[in-house]
Design a protein around this motif. Structure first.
Motif, PDB file in Angstrom:
ATOM      1  N   LYS A  82      83.846  90.893  21.731  1.00 45.75           N
ATOM      2  CA  LYS A  82      83.680  91.694  20.608  1.00 45.75           C
ATOM      3  C   LYS A  82      83.855  91.222  19.368  1.00 45.75           C
ATOM      4  CE  LYS A  82      85.714  95.465  23.631  1.00 45.75           C
ATOM      5  NZ  LYS A  82      86.887  96.084  24.085  1.00 45.75           N
ATOM      6  N   ILE A  83      84.695  90.103  19.414  1.00 43.78           N
ATOM      7  CA  ILE A  83      85.058  89.584  18.035  1.00 43.78           C
ATOM      8  C   ILE A  83      83.789  88.657  17.607  1.00 43.78           C
ATOM      9  CG2 ILE A  83      86.323  87.419  17.171  1.00 43.78           C
ATOM     10  CD1 ILE A  83      88.721  88.526  18.536  1.00 43.78           C
ATOM     11  N   ASN A  84      83.060  88.089  18.776  1.00 48.59           N
ATOM     12  CA  ASN A  84      81.757  87.333  18.588  1.00 48.59           C
ATOM     13  C   ASN A  84      80.537  88.399  17.694  1.00 48.59           C
ATOM     14  OD1 ASN A  84      82.280  84.624  18.930  1.00 48.59           O
ATOM     15  ND2 ASN A  84      81.716  85.017  21.031  1.00 48.59           N
ATOM     16  N   ASP A  85      80.870  89.508  18.395  1.00 48.09           N
ATOM     17  CA  ASP A  85      79.910  90.726  17.563  1.00 48.09           C
ATOM     18  C   ASP A  85      80.339  90.658  16.105  1.00 48.09           C
ATOM     19  OD1 ASP A  85      78.727  90.996  20.078  1.00 48.09           O
ATOM     20  OD2 ASP A  85      79.716  92.863  20.587  1.00 48.09           O
ATOM     21  N   PHE A  86      81.725  90.753  15.830  1.00 44.74           N
ATOM     22  CA  PHE A  86      82.089  90.786  14.389  1.00 44.74           C
ATOM     23  C   PHE A  86      81.589  89.734  13.528  1.00 44.74           C
ATOM     24  CE2 PHE A  86      86.100  93.605  15.863  1.00 44.74           C
ATOM     25  CZ  PHE A  86      85.380  94.522  16.154  1.00 44.74           C
ATOM     26  N   LEU A  87      81.489  88.432  14.217  1.00 44.54           N
ATOM     27  CA  LEU A  87      81.136  87.504  13.527  1.00 44.54           C
ATOM     28  C   LEU A  87      79.447  87.331  13.318  1.00 44.54           C
ATOM     29  CD1 LEU A  87      83.513  84.706  15.390  1.00 44.54           C
ATOM     30  CD2 LEU A  87      83.651  86.050  12.933  1.00 44.54           C
ATOM     31  N   HIS A  88      78.934  87.860  14.296  1.00 39.92           N
ATOM     32  CA  HIS A  88      77.467  88.060  13.908  1.00 39.92           C
ATOM     33  C   HIS A  88      77.318  89.201  12.717  1.00 39.92           C
ATOM     34  CE1 HIS A  88      75.966  85.737  17.184  1.00 39.92           C
ATOM     35  NE2 HIS A  88      76.620  86.400  18.085  1.00 39.92           N
ATOM     36  N   GLU A  89      78.082  90.066  12.693  1.00 43.75           N
ATOM     37  CA  GLU A  89      78.067  91.090  11.602  1.00 43.75           C
ATOM     38  C   GLU A  89      78.211  90.161  10.339  1.00 43.75           C
ATOM     39  OE1 GLU A  89      80.247  94.521  12.479  1.00 43.75           O
ATOM     40  OE2 GLU A  89      79.290  94.920  14.328  1.00 43.75           O
ATOM     41  N   VAL A  90      79.165  89.335  10.147  1.00 44.57           N
ATOM     42  CA  VAL A  90      79.634  88.597   9.184  1.00 44.57           C
ATOM     43  C   VAL A  90      78.342  87.724   8.656  1.00 44.57           C
ATOM     44  CG1 VAL A  90      80.978  86.690   8.030  1.00 44.57           C
ATOM     45  CG2 VAL A  90      81.943  88.623   9.464  1.00 44.57           C
ATOM     46  N   HIS A  91      77.805  87.181   9.661  1.00 45.89           N
ATOM     47  CA  HIS A  91      76.683  86.173   9.560  1.00 45.89           C
ATOM     48  C   HIS A  91      75.460  86.901   8.949  1.00 45.89           C
ATOM     49  CE1 HIS A  91      73.107  83.796  10.190  1.00 45.89           C
ATOM     50  NE2 HIS A  91      73.720  82.746   9.793  1.00 45.89           N
ATOM     51  N   ASP A  92      74.973  87.923   9.420  1.00 44.95           N
ATOM     52  CA  ASP A  92      73.982  88.933   9.062  1.00 44.95           C
ATOM     53  C   ASP A  92      74.344  89.611   7.589  1.00 44.95           C
ATOM     54  OD1 ASP A  92      72.786  88.479  11.347  1.00 44.95           O
ATOM     55  OD2 ASP A  92      73.198  90.260  12.483  1.00 44.95           O
ATOM     56  N   GLY A  93      75.613  90.115   7.425  1.00 44.22           N
ATOM     57  CA  GLY A  93      76.025  90.663   6.274  1.00 44.22           C
ATOM     58  C   GLY A  93      75.991  89.684   5.199  1.00 44.22           C
ATOM     59  N   ILE A  94      76.194  88.482   5.143  1.00 45.89           N
ATOM     60  CA  ILE A  94      76.293  87.583   4.305  1.00 45.89           C
ATOM     61  C   ILE A  94      74.719  87.284   3.981  1.00 45.89           C
ATOM     62  CG2 ILE A  94      76.553  84.944   3.505  1.00 45.89           C
ATOM     63  CD1 ILE A  94      79.307  85.197   5.006  1.00 45.89           C
ATOM     64  N   ALA A  95      73.998  87.092   4.896  1.00 42.37           N
ATOM     65  CA  ALA A  95      72.559  87.104   4.735  1.00 42.37           C
ATOM     66  C   ALA A  95      71.638  88.053   3.918  1.00 42.37           C
ATOM     67  CB  ALA A  95      71.826  86.793   6.058  1.00 42.37           C
ATOM     68  N   ASN A  96      72.223  89.420   4.250  1.00 43.47           N
ATOM     69  CA  ASN A  96      71.580  90.739   3.718  1.00 43.47           C
ATOM     70  C   ASN A  96      72.415  90.932   2.497  1.00 43.47           C
ATOM     71  OD1 ASN A  96      69.734  90.549   5.744  1.00 43.47           O
ATOM     72  ND2 ASN A  96      71.254  92.069   6.988  1.00 43.47           N
TER      73      ASN A  96
END
Length: 132
Positions: A82-96
């Motif tokens: 679940k935390i890895n999912d949050f980290l993917h969201e961080v990566h995508d959020g920064i990119a977007n």
């Protein structure tokens, strides 16, 4: 409360080596000092703070893993995934260009750890004791 019995033929993970028994009692209950829970949450906050100062996703992932491994039944409950999912969201959020993706992930991680521990308390698997 559930009692757990050792089952040596199960897989190598500790959580998989226990099974529910029909016997009552608190033998399977894990005591979690309140100070340790506070320390876990502090380490999660610090991990995200360090990431903001020096963005290194692998280091953030490692720091969070070191904190979350201390949560009773965390692996069984899938906290790491679940935390890895949050980290993917961080990566995508920064990119977007999303507003505050690191802060959002930090809050989500802290809330996830708290709710996981408190759900286990309600289930009788974990008892929070005063002290460190």
């Amino acid at each position: 409360m559930h009692r757990r019995a050792f089952r040596p033929e199960a897989s190598h993970r500790l959580e998989d080596r226990s099974l529910q028994s029909g016997m009552g009692g608190a033998a399977g209950t894990v005591e979690l000092p309140a100070g340790r829970l506070d320390g876990i949450l502090r380490q999660v906050r610090l991990s995200y703070f360090l990431y903001v100062r020096k963005p290194n996703m692998e280091q953030l992932r490692n720091h969070l893993q070191q904190a979350v491994v201390l949560v009773p039944y965390g692996r069984e409950d899938g906290l790491g995934e679940k935390i890895n999912d949050f980290l993917h969201e961080v990566h995508d959020g920064i990119a977007n260009g999303a507003p505050l993706p690191v802060y959002t992930a930090s809050r989500q991680t802290i809330n996830l750890v708290r709710s996981d521990v408190y759900n286990r308390v309600r289930a009788g698997d974990v008892v929070i004791v005063s002290g460190s």
